[in-house]
Design a protein around this motif. Sequence first.
Motif, PDB file in Angstrom:
ATOM      1  N   ALA A   1      -3.828   6.765   7.070  1.00 48.77           N
ATOM      2  CA  ALA A   1      -4.551   6.166   5.956  1.00 48.77           C
ATOM      3  C   ALA A   1      -4.674   4.661   6.201  1.00 48.77           C
ATOM      4  O   ALA A   1      -3.972   4.091   7.031  1.00 48.77           O
ATOM      5  N   ASN A   2      -5.595   4.020   5.470  1.00 44.20           N
ATOM      6  CA  ASN A   2      -5.715   2.571   5.573  1.00 44.20           C
ATOM      7  C   ASN A   2      -4.629   1.871   4.768  1.00 44.20           C
ATOM      8  O   ASN A   2      -4.183   0.792   5.128  1.00 44.20           O
ATOM      9  N   SER A   3      -4.203   2.515   3.674  1.00 44.63           N
ATOM     10  CA  SER A   3      -3.035   1.994   2.962  1.00 44.63           C
ATOM     11  C   SER A   3      -2.330   3.127   2.233  1.00 44.63           C
ATOM     12  O   SER A   3      -2.877   4.221   2.089  1.00 44.63           O
ATOM     13  N   GLY A   4      -1.114   2.840   1.811  1.00 41.82           N
ATOM     14  CA  GLY A   4      -0.305   3.860   1.160  1.00 41.82           C
ATOM     15  C   GLY A   4       0.684   4.463   2.139  1.00 41.82           C
ATOM     16  O   GLY A   4       0.676   4.127   3.329  1.00 41.82           O
ATOM     17  N   SER A   5       1.552   5.336   1.632  1.00 37.75           N
ATOM     18  CA  SER A   5       2.549   5.919   2.536  1.00 37.75           C
ATOM     19  C   SER A   5       2.675   7.419   2.369  1.00 37.75           C
ATOM     20  O   SER A   5       2.384   7.985   1.314  1.00 37.75           O
ATOM     21  N   VAL A   6       3.094   8.043   3.466  1.00 40.84           N
ATOM     22  CA  VAL A   6       3.363   9.478   3.482  1.00 40.84           C
ATOM     23  C   VAL A   6       4.856   9.643   3.742  1.00 40.84           C
ATOM     24  O   VAL A   6       5.363   9.214   4.781  1.00 40.84           O
ATOM     25  N   ILE A   7       5.547  10.235   2.777  1.00 46.34           N
ATOM     26  CA  ILE A   7       6.987  10.453   2.906  1.00 46.34           C
ATOM     27  C   ILE A   7       7.209  11.943   3.112  1.00 46.34           C
ATOM     28  O   ILE A   7       6.794  12.751   2.276  1.00 46.34           O
ATOM     29  N   PHE A   8       7.826  12.285   4.222  1.00 47.09           N
ATOM     30  CA  PHE A   8       8.080  13.698   4.501  1.00 47.09           C
ATOM     31  C   PHE A   8       9.577  13.927   4.490  1.00 47.09           C
ATOM     32  O   PHE A   8      10.298  13.351   5.310  1.00 47.09           O
ATOM     33  N   ASP A   9      10.026  14.759   3.546  1.00 44.92           N
ATOM     34  CA  ASP A   9      11.458  15.046   3.453  1.00 44.92           C
ATOM     35  C   ASP A   9      12.279  13.747   3.451  1.00 44.92           C
ATOM     36  O   ASP A   9      13.298  13.640   4.133  1.00 44.92           O
ATOM     37  N   GLY A  10      11.796  12.765   2.700  1.00 42.03           N
ATOM     38  CA  GLY A  10      12.522  11.499   2.562  1.00 42.03           C
ATOM     39  C   GLY A  10      12.258  10.480   3.651  1.00 42.03           C
ATOM     40  O   GLY A  10      12.716   9.343   3.558  1.00 42.03           O
ATOM     41  N   GLU A  11      11.505  10.873   4.685  1.00 43.92           N
ATOM     42  CA  GLU A  11      11.253   9.938   5.784  1.00 43.92           C
ATOM     43  C   GLU A  11       9.842   9.391   5.715  1.00 43.92           C
ATOM     44  O   GLU A  11       8.879  10.151   5.594  1.00 43.92           O
ATOM     45  N   ASP A  12       9.733   8.080   5.859  1.00 45.71           N
ATOM     46  CA  ASP A  12       8.422   7.443   5.820  1.00 45.71           C
ATOM     47  C   ASP A  12       7.746   7.574   7.191  1.00 45.71           C
ATOM     48  O   ASP A  12       8.198   6.990   8.175  1.00 45.71           O
ATOM     49  N   LEU A  13       6.654   8.346   7.229  1.00 46.61           N
ATOM     50  CA  LEU A  13       6.008   8.609   8.526  1.00 46.61           C
ATOM     51  C   LEU A  13       5.361   7.369   9.137  1.00 46.61           C
ATOM     52  O   LEU A  13       5.159   7.307  10.345  1.00 46.61           O
ATOM     53  N   SER A  14       5.066   6.382   8.287  1.00 45.59           N
ATOM     54  CA  SER A  14       4.411   5.189   8.840  1.00 45.59           C
ATOM     55  C   SER A  14       5.365   4.383   9.728  1.00 45.59           C
ATOM     56  O   SER A  14       4.942   3.519  10.487  1.00 45.59           O
ATOM     57  N   GLN A  15       6.660   4.702   9.652  1.00 44.32           N
ATOM     58  CA  GLN A  15       7.642   4.020  10.505  1.00 44.32           C
ATOM     59  C   GLN A  15       7.755   4.657  11.892  1.00 44.32           C
ATOM     60  O   GLN A  15       8.478   4.153  12.747  1.00 44.32           O
TER      61      GLN A  15
END
Length: 232
Positions: A60-74
């Motif tokens: 995405a251009n902004s915002g975050s996706v958290i999978f099972d507590g983990e931030d995928l953007s990291q």
Amino acid sequence: MIVELKNITKYYQNAGSAEKRIILDDLSLAIEKGESIAIVGPSGSGKSTLLNVISSLDTANSGSVIFDGEDLSQKNERELANFRNQNLGFVFQSHHLLPQLNLIENVLLPFIPVKDKKQKQDAEKRALELLDFVGLSELIYQRPGQMSGGECQRAAVVRALIHQPNLILADEPTGSLDKKSAEQLGDLLVSINEKQGVSVVIVTHSMDLAKKMKKIYQLEEGSLKQLTIGNE
Ligand code: ADP
Ligand code: ADP
């Protein structure tokens, strides 16, 4: 919570143009563990884009996706690829089975490079159990060309499950099927959700399929709205 989308914005911008086409507009969505959801909406409304953002195939251009507590953007690309392998199973409109391989070979394809004998045997055992679960035990030596569309799609579901994913993402999984096969595939996705505890997210044009899921969301103008005509 298995997936949490927070304030996701996704737009496309043509080269040389100042104008942005916003596809997902500050969209948030929480998907609980064990949930099954359908995303419906007109063609071009961004359903595939949303699915690709959930799976980290697209960013995405902004915002975050958290999978099972983990931030995928990291995560970097390599970590994302590992994450997808370990957690996600994909089903598409077409089955993408290889025509020159038989059913069991197609399902076990990801395990060809695996050296560990025990791991291979476990995968084989699991493949046979899953093929039994979807009613394809009799067809394991058939090639896709010798199977019906519905059988190939059920095989694609088995392939998606072989890595024991936590979440199945399906993009128009019944789009190429006749009514009866579509009904069967929908029921199969429901039983995977209910009996195997895998969370399911499907994108579909079909209200018949959508209604089998626990929740239905409509994507329109970049936002999601929950519909209440589900099976509650
Ligand atoms: P849906 O799955 O609901 O049909 P999509 O997510 O495939 O919608 O597409 C949403 C919109 O984004 C469409 O108008 C499509 O043309 C546009 N789009 C998708 N991918 C790209 C891209 N890589 N570049 C520019 N526009 C795109
Ligand atoms: P169709 O059958 O309508 O041609 P599919 O359902 O096969 O489309 O594919 C839907 C979307 O998923 C497409 O945008 C395609 O590029 C993408 N896709 C298909 N296979 C894969 C894959 N193995 N990995 C990632 N994306 C894929």
